[in-house]
Design a protein around this motif. Sequence first.
Motif, short mmCIF file in Angstrom:
data_model
loop_
_atom_site.label_atom_id
_atom_site.label_comp_id
_atom_site.label_asym_id
_atom_site.label_seq_id
_atom_site.Cartn_x
_atom_site.Cartn_y
_atom_site.Cartn_z
N GLU A 86 10.49 5.37 -3.85
CA GLU A 86 10.04 4.28 -4.69
C GLU A 86 10.79 4.27 -6.03
O GLU A 86 11.17 3.20 -6.54
CB GLU A 86 8.53 4.40 -4.94
CG GLU A 86 7.90 3.18 -5.57
CD GLU A 86 6.37 3.29 -5.66
OE1 GLU A 86 5.78 2.40 -6.29
OE2 GLU A 86 5.79 4.25 -5.10
N THR B 259 0.81 -1.21 0.00
CA THR B 259 0.00 0.00 0.00
C THR B 259 0.85 1.26 0.00
O THR B 259 0.37 2.34 -0.34
CB THR B 259 -0.94 0.02 1.22
OG1 THR B 259 -0.16 -0.12 2.42
CG2 THR B 259 -1.93 -1.14 1.16
N ALA B 260 2.12 1.15 0.38
CA ALA B 260 2.99 2.32 0.38
C ALA B 260 3.42 2.69 -1.03
O ALA B 260 3.88 3.82 -1.27
CB ALA B 260 4.22 2.06 1.24
N SER B 261 3.30 1.76 -1.97
CA SER B 261 3.69 2.02 -3.35
C SER B 261 2.54 2.69 -4.08
O SER B 261 1.44 2.14 -4.15
CB SER B 261 4.05 0.70 -4.06
OG SER B 261 5.13 0.07 -3.43
N THR B 262 2.78 3.88 -4.61
CA THR B 262 1.71 4.64 -5.26
C THR B 262 1.98 4.91 -6.73
O THR B 262 1.11 5.42 -7.43
CB THR B 262 1.47 5.97 -4.54
OG1 THR B 262 2.69 6.74 -4.56
CG2 THR B 262 1.03 5.74 -3.10
N LEU B 263 3.17 4.58 -7.21
CA LEU B 263 3.48 4.83 -8.62
C LEU B 263 2.95 3.70 -9.49
O LEU B 263 3.04 2.53 -9.13
CB LEU B 263 4.99 4.96 -8.81
CG LEU B 263 5.63 6.19 -8.17
CD1 LEU B 263 7.15 6.14 -8.32
CD2 LEU B 263 5.08 7.48 -8.79
N ASP B 264 2.42 4.06 -10.62
CA ASP B 264 1.86 3.11 -11.55
C ASP B 264 2.94 2.16 -12.09
O ASP B 264 4.07 2.59 -12.37
CB ASP B 264 1.22 3.89 -12.71
CG ASP B 264 0.67 2.99 -13.78
OD1 ASP B 264 1.30 2.87 -14.83
OD2 ASP B 264 -0.39 2.39 -13.53
N ASN C 83 7.89 9.66 -0.47
CA ASN C 83 7.76 8.21 -0.64
C ASN C 83 7.91 7.81 -2.11
O ASN C 83 8.50 6.78 -2.43
CB ASN C 83 6.43 7.72 -0.10
CG ASN C 83 6.54 7.20 1.33
OD1 ASN C 83 7.41 7.63 2.08
ND2 ASN C 83 5.66 6.29 1.70
N GLN C 84 7.38 8.62 -3.00
CA GLN C 84 7.49 8.31 -4.42
C GLN C 84 8.94 8.45 -4.89
O GLN C 84 9.41 7.66 -5.71
CB GLN C 84 6.57 9.22 -5.23
CG GLN C 84 5.10 8.87 -5.09
CD GLN C 84 4.20 9.85 -5.81
OE1 GLN C 84 4.54 11.04 -5.97
NE2 GLN C 84 3.03 9.38 -6.23
N THR D 14 6.21 12.93 -4.30
CA THR D 14 6.24 12.94 -2.84
C THR D 14 7.53 12.27 -2.36
O THR D 14 8.19 11.55 -3.13
CB THR D 14 5.04 12.18 -2.26
OG1 THR D 14 5.19 10.78 -2.57
CG2 THR D 14 3.72 12.70 -2.84
#
Length: 430
Positions: free
Chosen positions: A179, A86-91, A175-176, A173
């Motif tokens: 990532e 869930t911490a991964s938000t990049l497509d 986090n991104q 962000t």
Amino acid sequence: MTPLALAALLVGQPAPSPDPKPVPATRTEIKAAMEGHKTARPRIPFPPGEGEGPFAKVNNGRFRAYYLPAEFRDFGLGGRGATPDTASTLDNTFKTRLFWVVSRVNNCYYCLGHQEYKLSAAGLTDDEIAALDGDWDALTPNLRAAVLFTRQLTVAPHTVTPADVAALAKHFTPNQCSEIVLAVGGFNAMNRWTDGLNIPGEASGEFFGKEGKKVASFGTPASPKYADFVSKVAALPEKCVKASAPAWPARPKLEDRAAVEAAWAATRTPLLPVAPDAKALGFETTAPNWAKLLAVFPGSMKGRAAGLKAGMEAGKLSPRLKAGVAWVAAREDRAWYALAVARDRLKATGMTDDQVFGLDGDAAALPEKERRALAFARKLSAAPATVTDTDVEALRKEFTDFEVAELVHHVCNAAFFDRVTETARLPLDR
């Protein structure tokens, strides 16, 4: 020249070659290289039998399943069956574009072909893929920023500064950003495995199809817009317009011992998010800082963390040689945190500080066999596109094929570890 003739030229002769694979300059040459690589000669024997389990679906997986211990096989790149995070938000398609760029820089025909299959299955046109090779005005601002950062972190990790991370952070962000760094580090690791061993491509890309949709064929001609478009991504000589030997930029001369010790003594504040502990990855609160960095993504990075830990503790190669690989790679990448970890591992094998720093020179503390292995590791770390068939053939005279595969694997681990820990500016573990 016909595409088949060009493919034969790019892939080379069946016998071990003393020359690196040519770097395709144009879209037309890229397609020919990927098609021709389906019949490439691997640098260690192709695994026998049909293979079993999910790893058997692609040649890369078959090599990993046959030649590596089970605890080494998860490269932490996600894919089918991976643990959701869930911490991964990049497509995923966004990150696949970055994988394409990394593979283009490192001249990894195998991984480049896989990303072409995945991008076409995701609905990208051939021109949209081709734009990644340097037509950056065709990209969105955030993708363009990520592509430029990805290229720099791939070819010249020693030049990445806090300002480069700050520039990336204008589009993503924290986090991104993390990532992206973790993904690019992983892609660099994978390239060194598949291209270091020259694993041949599969006969087709059916494995990557989605819901019955067919992936594009490498035999489809490039559009007039991109057919002769010369790459701005690949490691090509200046003013080059056709396939060429790689023009890989040389790394600077190694700093002296005093400069290294000064880098270790400097105060460092992480530039990327770190978790307060790494229990989700199997570590206690006293986990090393690298584990806390990965623990921000406990699902997707669990396999990577376990693989890194296993690489330090298990396998056929000696602890000294494995730590030596980590040292020479970190020295080339100017990865000071990773270098300190390698130092501690080397000292745990009985080496003195003087002997550790001696690895920067003639490595007199080691037998000739290990010195040759470290020379190969240094080359695969700093200039992967320049590795040749004969480089690996020379190793096979000293090591078993399983040991050669493991040696390459430890360089892969270092490529990931160096890039992510140094970009993050992790403080040393005290």
